[in-house]
Scaffold this active site. Structure first.
Site, PDB file in Angstrom:
ATOM      1  N   ARG A 191     -13.637   3.926   0.493  1.00  0.00           N
ATOM      2  CA  ARG A 191     -15.177   3.751  -0.127  1.00  0.00           C
ATOM      3  C   ARG A 191     -16.052   3.006   0.865  1.00  0.00           C
ATOM      4  NH1 ARG A 191     -12.597   1.479  -4.644  1.00  0.00           N
ATOM      5  NH2 ARG A 191     -13.137   3.316  -5.729  1.00  0.00           N
ATOM      6  N   ARG A 192     -15.440   2.056   1.744  1.00  0.00           N
ATOM      7  CA  ARG A 192     -16.348   1.410   2.733  1.00  0.00           C
ATOM      8  C   ARG A 192     -16.829   2.293   3.966  1.00  0.00           C
ATOM      9  NH1 ARG A 192     -13.380  -3.739   2.954  1.00  0.00           N
ATOM     10  NH2 ARG A 192     -14.565  -4.072   4.957  1.00  0.00           N
ATOM     11  N   LYS A 203      10.205  -6.086 -10.486  1.00  0.00           N
ATOM     12  CA  LYS A 203      10.366  -7.020  -9.498  1.00  0.00           C
ATOM     13  C   LYS A 203       9.168  -7.815  -9.101  1.00  0.00           C
ATOM     14  CE  LYS A 203       7.993  -4.976  -6.342  1.00  0.00           C
ATOM     15  NZ  LYS A 203       7.209  -5.284  -5.021  1.00  0.00           N
TER      16      LYS A 203
END
EC number: 1.1.1.94
Length: 325
Positions: free
Chosen positions: A26-27, A185
């Site tokens: 998005r940047r 995990k």
């Protein structure tokens, strides 16, 4: 796929295996950096990216004509993103999930979230898991992973698309087991990190790994997983990597908690998503709903979200009623 740490790393895996890859972020400034300099200094400093990788801030452009769509968003953001993207995903595309977690509030595994929020048939969804420390893979250190799908042919398609000289994929049809191994995990790695931060030794850490694996297998058995999955890359392999490596996000975050920091203080010191912090809540709720005991998960949740002192959590674990292994 998104241009975070593992998303960028997996784009490199695909490109090195011969595919043309489009990364979405998005940047715009990060997109421009990837396209001009062929690197991603925000997430993979010092790693050169193949020219077969291009980036865009336009999700529609990234998804147009894609044969394989790789979802590398954090687990708790997956649904929101899929709602925005589902009409853009080509109807025959294979979906690959890199997210490792259980959704808060629903208890759904990531493949179930994709099927529901993305309106995708389950047999189109593959899950990639195993020992997947992004910096090591990006540095082309040899590793193996598992691609799980209910459709073996689709798993093999992805296997062919990612196999290269440093990344060896295996296939599985046990989606449940592979996803549970990857989600739990993270929580056990938090516990391992807490123990490390407390200055505890190898006996304690070995106990956490083995009993953590037992917790995972108990939950998996209840939900229909293949018990053998937890002895392989998706179970023990992923767990060992996440616990033993100082690079692993959950272990590193746990160390900060083990040294006495609060959750807010620990979160202020990292910019990356630590999946186990939220997943411990969802996994705890899932286990309770199934009637499965997961004492390590319970205590990690207590430390993270109830402010319990790690020493008290350890005492609670050690003070449980004795029983056969």
């Amino acid at each position: 796929m998104t241009a975070g740490s593992f998303g960028t790393t997996f784009a490199k895996v695909l490109a090195d295996a011969g595919s043309d890859v489009t990364l979405w972020h998005r940047r715009p400034e990060l997109v421009a950096r990837i396209n001009e300099f062929h690197d991603n200094p925000d997430y993979l400093p010092g790693i050169a990216l193949p020219h077969a990788i291009t980036a865009t801030a336009d999700a529609a452009a990234a998804l147009a004509g894609a044969e394989i769509v790789v979802l590398a968003t954090p687990a708790q953001a997956l649904r929101e993103n899929l709602v925005a993207w589902r009409d853009l995903i080509p109807p025959t595309a294979t979906i690959v999930s890199l997210a490792k977690g259980i959704e808060l509030g629903t208890g759904l595994r990531m493949s179930e979230v994709i099927a529901e929020a993305g309106a995708v048939s389950p047999d189109r969804i593959c899950v990639l898991t195993g020992p997947n420390l992004a910096p090591e893979i990006a540095a082309e250190q040899p590793t193996a992973s598992v691609i799980a799908c209910t459709d073996p042919a689709r798993a093999e398609l992805v296997q062919d698309a990612v196999a290269n000289g440093y990344f060896r994929p295996y296939t599985s049809t046990d989606v449940i087991g592979c996803e549970l191994g990857g989600a739990v995990k993270n929580v056990i790695a938090l516990a391992y990190g807490i123990a490390t931060g407390m200055g505890l030794g190898h006996n304690t850490k070995a106990t956490l790994i083995t009993r953590g694996l037992a917790e995972t297998a108990r939950l998996g058995a209840k939900l229909g997983a293949d018990p053998m999955t937890f002895a392989g890359l998706a179970g023990l392999g992923d767990l060992f990597a996440s616990c033993s490596s100082p690079q692993a996000r959950n272990r590193a975050f746990g160390e900060v908690l083990g040294r006495g920091a609060t959750l807010a203080e620990a979160q202020a010191g990292t910019r990356q998503t630590v999946e186990g912090v939220k997943s411990c809540l969802a996994i705890r709720d899932l286990a309770r709903g199934c009637g499965v005991e997961m004492p390590i998960t319970e205590q990690v949740e207590q430390v993270c979200h109830e402010g319990v002192d790690p020493r008290k959590a350890l005492a609670a674990l050690m003070g449980r009623e004795t029983k056969p292994e």
